[in-house]
Design an enzyme around this catalytic site. Sequence first.
Site, PDB file in Angstrom:
ATOM      1  N   ALA A   1      33.078  34.632  12.826  1.00 14.12           N
ATOM      2  CA  ALA A   1      32.582  35.879  12.247  1.00 14.12           C
ATOM      3  C   ALA A   1      31.696  36.631  13.234  1.00 14.12           C
ATOM      4  O   ALA A   1      31.073  36.038  14.113  1.00 14.12           O
ATOM      5  CB  ALA A   1      31.796  35.583  10.974  1.00 14.12           C
TER       6      ALA A   1
ATOM      7  N   GLU B   1      29.327  25.864  11.159  1.00 12.75           N
ATOM      8  CA  GLU B   1      28.634  26.770  10.247  1.00 12.75           C
ATOM      9  C   GLU B   1      27.305  26.248   9.721  1.00 12.75           C
ATOM     10  O   GLU B   1      26.351  27.025   9.521  1.00 12.75           O
ATOM     11  CB  GLU B   1      29.555  27.106   9.062  1.00 12.75           C
ATOM     12  CG  GLU B   1      30.669  28.086   9.386  1.00 12.75           C
ATOM     13  CD  GLU B   1      31.907  27.420   9.952  1.00 12.75           C
ATOM     14  OE1 GLU B   1      32.940  28.093  10.062  1.00 12.75           O
ATOM     15  OE2 GLU B   1      31.848  26.218  10.306  1.00 12.75           O
TER      16      GLU B   1
END
Length: 295
Positions: free
Chosen positions: A101, A169
């Site tokens: 992202a 993450e």
Amino acid sequence: MAEQAAERPAEQGGEPGAEQGGEPGAEQGAEQGERRFGEFVAVRRHGHVAELVLDRPKAMNAVSTEMARSIAGACDALAADRDVRVVVLTSTHERAFCVGADLKERNSFTDAELVRQRPVARAAYTGVLELPMPTVAAVHGFALGGGFELALSCDLIVADRTAVVGLPEVSVGVIPGGGGTQLLPRRVGAARAAELIFSARRLEASEARELGLVDELVEAGRDRAEALALAARIAANSPVGLRAAKRALRLGHGLDLRAGLEVEDAAWRSVAFSGDRAEGVAAFNEKRAPDWPGE
């Protein structure tokens, strides 16, 4: 949606990289044109193989909101194209497949904006995952967070020896949200997936192949060419059969054996009286290559 690694590689924002593996000529045939989906995504056709290209090299293919929309749009178009038998997911950056992202964009979001962006991001990953034809990811360099989740959304992953993969993450306070918590255990088992996700560690190409995170390991710079060559071999088979086989594999996974066999039987019935089945049997008996009608 998955976040990219906590320490984005220093190359981010550098010059655009060259495509990997050179031209696919000998393996795949001449390129038949390009269709753009926004600024950062393209689809190139090679006969019955479609190449879905991540093309945001200045950001190492970090997935912004705009890029996510483009990935989803390209996948919608590919899913509706009955002439496409295999899709290959590639990158134009020479040192990265996709770093996940776009955290610079994320840093500017309010909580409300992040909530609104979530369906857009999710549609990019499910778009790849739900393509009805076989899919192959060609991975080199960094494939981290959401970048690795895009690869995991494909049926097969071809990686070169420069590949570095991982789902980091939790190191930035979130979890894999592009399918990673569900797709990785299906590849490597629950315990191994837990270790990799909880530790947030990155794996070099050789270990990734050893543990089953990637399916084929090739020489540096050969991921795109080898993935296209594999796709061409797959695309020589019945498009009706390929889609039905993928459907049976996906829907049957995780079911008990009896239920899985029912899924398989339903897929078999969907092809048993098709034009492709008639052509395949005729071609076999006439000792010639089949000319698939695709229906």
